[in-house]
Motif scaffolding. Structure first.
Motif, PDB file in Angstrom:
ATOM      1  N   CYS A 110       0.868  -1.188   0.000  1.00  0.00           N
ATOM      2  CA  CYS A 110       0.000   0.000   0.000  1.00  0.00           C
ATOM      3  C   CYS A 110       0.899   1.231   0.000  1.00  0.00           C
ATOM      4  N   ARG A 111       0.430   2.302  -0.669  1.00  0.00           N
ATOM      5  CA  ARG A 111       1.279   3.497  -0.691  1.00  0.00           C
ATOM      6  C   ARG A 111       0.672   4.653   0.098  1.00  0.00           C
ATOM      7  N   MET A 112      -0.297   4.356   0.957  1.00  0.00           N
ATOM      8  CA  MET A 112      -0.982   5.435   1.667  1.00  0.00           C
ATOM      9  C   MET A 112      -0.203   5.932   2.898  1.00  0.00           C
ATOM     10  N   GLY A 113       0.649   5.085   3.453  1.00  0.00           N
ATOM     11  CA  GLY A 113       1.560   5.550   4.506  1.00  0.00           C
ATOM     12  C   GLY A 113       0.963   5.801   5.880  1.00  0.00           C
ATOM     13  N   CYS A 114      -0.218   5.238   6.199  1.00  0.00           N
ATOM     14  CA  CYS A 114      -0.788   5.439   7.542  1.00  0.00           C
ATOM     15  C   CYS A 114       0.196   4.905   8.596  1.00  0.00           C
ATOM     16  N   LYS A 115       0.396   5.694   9.630  1.00  0.00           N
ATOM     17  CA  LYS A 115       1.491   5.419  10.572  1.00  0.00           C
ATOM     18  C   LYS A 115       1.289   4.166  11.433  1.00  0.00           C
ATOM     19  N   THR A 120       1.516  -0.923   4.901  1.00  0.00           N
ATOM     20  CA  THR A 120       2.124   0.140   4.102  1.00  0.00           C
ATOM     21  C   THR A 120       3.629   0.257   4.340  1.00  0.00           C
ATOM     22  N   LEU A 121       4.149  -0.568   5.252  1.00  0.00           N
ATOM     23  CA  LEU A 121       5.550  -0.407   5.666  1.00  0.00           C
ATOM     24  C   LEU A 121       6.542  -0.549   4.512  1.00  0.00           C
ATOM     25  N   GLY A 122       6.263  -1.454   3.582  1.00  0.00           N
ATOM     26  CA  GLY A 122       7.189  -1.629   2.460  1.00  0.00           C
ATOM     27  C   GLY A 122       6.716  -0.938   1.189  1.00  0.00           C
ATOM     28  N   GLY A 123       5.705  -0.091   1.286  1.00  0.00           N
ATOM     29  CA  GLY A 123       5.168   0.577   0.101  1.00  0.00           C
ATOM     30  C   GLY A 123       4.304  -0.357  -0.722  1.00  0.00           C
ATOM     31  N   ILE A 186     -21.410  -6.610   0.906  1.00  0.00           N
ATOM     32  CA  ILE A 186     -20.036  -6.216   0.577  1.00  0.00           C
ATOM     33  C   ILE A 186     -19.744  -4.841   1.165  1.00  0.00           C
ATOM     34  N   SER A 187     -18.602  -4.729   1.861  1.00  0.00           N
ATOM     35  CA  SER A 187     -18.160  -3.418   2.368  1.00  0.00           C
ATOM     36  C   SER A 187     -16.822  -3.057   1.764  1.00  0.00           C
ATOM     37  N   LEU A 188     -16.657  -1.779   1.515  1.00  0.00           N
ATOM     38  CA  LEU A 188     -15.382  -1.287   0.998  1.00  0.00           C
ATOM     39  C   LEU A 188     -14.866  -0.238   1.968  1.00  0.00           C
ATOM     40  N   SER A 189     -13.628  -0.403   2.402  1.00  0.00           N
ATOM     41  CA  SER A 189     -13.060   0.522   3.376  1.00  0.00           C
ATOM     42  C   SER A 189     -11.995   1.391   2.717  1.00  0.00           C
ATOM     43  N   THR A 190     -12.043   2.685   2.989  1.00  0.00           N
ATOM     44  CA  THR A 190     -11.055   3.590   2.391  1.00  0.00           C
ATOM     45  C   THR A 190     -10.493   4.562   3.428  1.00  0.00           C
ATOM     46  N   CYS A 191      -9.241   4.974   3.200  1.00  0.00           N
ATOM     47  CA  CYS A 191      -8.639   5.969   4.085  1.00  0.00           C
ATOM     48  C   CYS A 191      -9.093   7.367   3.682  1.00  0.00           C
ATOM     49  N   GLY A 192      -9.848   7.460   2.554  1.00  0.00           N
ATOM     50  CA  GLY A 192     -10.434   8.768   2.222  1.00  0.00           C
ATOM     51  C   GLY A 192      -9.954   9.402   0.934  1.00  0.00           C
ATOM     52  N   LEU A 193     -10.034   8.675  -0.188  1.00  0.00           N
ATOM     53  CA  LEU A 193      -9.721   9.269  -1.492  1.00  0.00           C
ATOM     54  C   LEU A 193     -11.000   9.940  -2.003  1.00  0.00           C
ATOM     55  N   GLU A 220      -4.303  16.424  13.812  1.00  0.00           N
ATOM     56  CA  GLU A 220      -4.065  15.076  14.348  1.00  0.00           C
ATOM     57  C   GLU A 220      -4.203  14.004  13.268  1.00  0.00           C
ATOM     58  N   ARG A 221      -5.118  14.211  12.344  1.00  0.00           N
ATOM     59  CA  ARG A 221      -5.301  13.186  11.304  1.00  0.00           C
ATOM     60  C   ARG A 221      -4.118  13.194  10.335  1.00  0.00           C
ATOM     61  N   SER A 222      -3.644  14.384   9.997  1.00  0.00           N
ATOM     62  CA  SER A 222      -2.524  14.467   9.050  1.00  0.00           C
ATOM     63  C   SER A 222      -1.270  13.819   9.630  1.00  0.00           C
ATOM     64  N   GLU A 223      -1.164  13.864  10.944  1.00  0.00           N
ATOM     65  CA  GLU A 223       0.016  13.282  11.589  1.00  0.00           C
ATOM     66  C   GLU A 223       0.060  11.756  11.413  1.00  0.00           C
ATOM     67  N   ILE A 224      -1.097  11.109  11.435  1.00  0.00           N
ATOM     68  CA  ILE A 224      -1.105   9.646  11.325  1.00  0.00           C
ATOM     69  C   ILE A 224      -1.543   9.142   9.948  1.00  0.00           C
ATOM     70  N   MET A 225      -2.216  10.003   9.165  1.00  0.00           N
ATOM     71  CA  MET A 225      -2.691   9.577   7.843  1.00  0.00           C
ATOM     72  C   MET A 225      -2.340  10.637   6.787  1.00  0.00           C
ATOM     73  N   PRO A 226      -1.258  10.416   6.050  1.00  0.00           N
ATOM     74  CA  PRO A 226      -0.787  11.420   5.086  1.00  0.00           C
ATOM     75  C   PRO A 226      -1.848  11.861   4.072  1.00  0.00           C
ATOM     76  N   ILE A 227      -2.809  10.981   3.743  1.00  0.00           N
ATOM     77  CA  ILE A 227      -3.837  11.337   2.759  1.00  0.00           C
ATOM     78  C   ILE A 227      -4.606  12.587   3.203  1.00  0.00           C
ATOM     79  N   ASN A 228      -4.631  12.835   4.528  1.00  0.00           N
ATOM     80  CA  ASN A 228      -5.386  13.970   5.046  1.00  0.00           C
ATOM     81  C   ASN A 228      -4.795  15.309   4.620  1.00  0.00           C
ATOM     82  N   LYS A 229      -3.517  15.286   4.181  1.00  0.00           N
ATOM     83  CA  LYS A 229      -2.908  16.538   3.709  1.00  0.00           C
ATOM     84  C   LYS A 229      -3.464  16.894   2.336  1.00  0.00           C
ATOM     85  N   LYS A 230      -3.929  15.888   1.621  1.00  0.00           N
ATOM     86  CA  LYS A 230      -4.531  16.149   0.306  1.00  0.00           C
ATOM     87  C   LYS A 230      -6.009  16.529   0.451  1.00  0.00           C
ATOM     88  N   TRP A 231      -6.749  15.735   1.211  1.00  0.00           N
ATOM     89  CA  TRP A 231      -8.161  16.035   1.460  1.00  0.00           C
ATOM     90  C   TRP A 231      -8.385  16.036   2.961  1.00  0.00           C
TER      91      TRP A 231
END
Ligand code: SAH
Length: 346
Positions: A110-115, A120-123, A186-193, A220-231
């Motif tokens: 995964c390339r989302m980088g959530c801490k 996501t550790l290896g990209g 069926i459920s789909l989970s997203t970090c927020g795209l 606080e969200r941007s600190e643990i979830m980089p996607i939050n810097k975009k949205w």
């Protein structure tokens, strides 16, 4: 390039067969065989000639089981699968009273980088094809010898970062004569795209959308979830509201409790206020998940009383919240860790 036959819709199989001079209705039989996990040589009602032509013009590889762990506590089964190119992914089958659920992966890495997340550790190594998402269900179902009733796309990867393949996967799962799993299961989970949430709303599959929220303020969200810097949170929750308005499907919010970061009673109050601001009296749900320890993250869950208090505050504020039942705690059933450990060492 040969086509992956597990990615083909019945109509596409039909077209292929007509090209061979075969009868169109044979496509249904082949589709059913494939979704039961059969190889070409097992398709006993298909002529040898057609099977040979299929083998020549398509590829068919089911994931192989590299490792399988069964929980002695609750029967949860965790698979480490190897794909055709050796990429490792994970799926988890959970046994509930109302049936079997499978958690599948949508990408290798995964390339989302959530801490807090091991996946996501290896990209990201690569996207999974629709057939590779489907075949996790096919192989697990065959292996446990029982029907799988529910699918959650909450394994390794960010499904909305592999959008087109996920859409094709949804078409395949819903196609007649295949796995026969309804979209409501069926459920789909997203970090927020956010852009993809709007797009998904337009497709109108009645699936459940889960949002990994995990924080109540942008800093606080941007600190643990980089996607939050975009949205940011406002854009995300506005997209969720639009999704609900368009589909009428109740959204589920995931909130992972990380001790000392986001688990105080003040956070719970803030979370309730935030969600009620967007949803008011419209239904939504919050799932509380005490964080699983991932050695690299250094995050830990708080004690039982702090978890309980968090949920109490939410409920007193008028928010429906449940604590995610922890299954397979003896086999480390949360996703990403097996792939990470095996990729790291291998
Ligand atoms: N990329 C998607 C789906 C995969 S993650 C998403 O972000 O939603 C599935 C869920 O597990 C997400 O809610 C994610 O935030 C959560 N998760 C990841 N690592 C975790 C951990 N160490 N402890 C608890 N939950 C975790």
């Amino acid at each position: 390039m040969k086509k992956e036959i597990l990615c083909m819709m019945p109509s596409e199989l039909e077209e292929l067969l007509l090209g061979f001079g075969e009868k169109a209705y044979k496509a249904k039989q082949i589709f059913a065989w494939l979704h039961r996990g059969a190889g070409f040589d097992e398709m006993s009602d298909i002529s040898k000639k057609t099977r040979a032509l299929l083998e020549e013009s398509t590829t068919l590889v089911y994931p192989s089981i590299v490792q399988k762990q069964v929980s002695g506590l609750d029967g949860t089964v965790k698979y480490l699968f190897s794909m055709y190119d050796g990429q490792l992914i994970e799926s988890v089958v959970m046994r509930y009273k109302h049936g079997n659920s499978i958690c599948i992966s949508s990408q290798a890495g995964c390339r989302m980088g959530c801490k807090f997340c091991a996946s996501t550790l290896g990209g990201k190594a690569r996207d999974l094809s629709a057939g590779e998402m489907l075949s996790q269900i096919i192989v697990a179902q065959k292996d446990i010898g029982e029907r799988i009733d529910n699918v959650v796309m909450m394994g390794i990867g960010e499904p909305l970062d592999n959008y087109d393949n996920v859409i094709r996967f949804l078409d395949l799962v819903g196609a007649k004569g295949g796995l026969n799993i309804g979209y409501r299961h069926i459920s789909l989970s997203t970090c927020g795209l956010v852009d993809k949430i709007y797009r998904l709303a337009e497709e109108s599959y009645p699936i459940t959308l889960s949002i990994s929220l995990h924080a109540t303020s942008d800093s606080e969200r941007s600190e643990i979830m980089p996607i939050n810097k975009k949205w940011g949170i406002d854009e995300l929750l506005s997209a969720c509201r639009a999704y609900f308005d368009k589909t009428g499907r109740r959204i589920s919010f995931e909130y992972t409790l990380i001790h000392g970061k986001n688990d105080s009673p003040a956070h719970a109050k803030h979370l309730a206020g935030l969600l009620l601001r967007y949803f008011d009296k419209s239904p939504f749900h919050v799932n509380i998940i005490p964080v699983n320890n991932v050695t690299e993250s250094g995050f830990t869950a708080g004690d039982e009383s702090s978890i309980k208090r968090f949920i109490d505050v939410l409920e007193r504020s008028g928010v429906n919240a449940t604590r995610r039942r922890k299954l397979g705690s003896d086999i480390d059933a949360s996703c990403g860790q097996l792939r990470h450990n095996n990729t790291k060492n291998g």
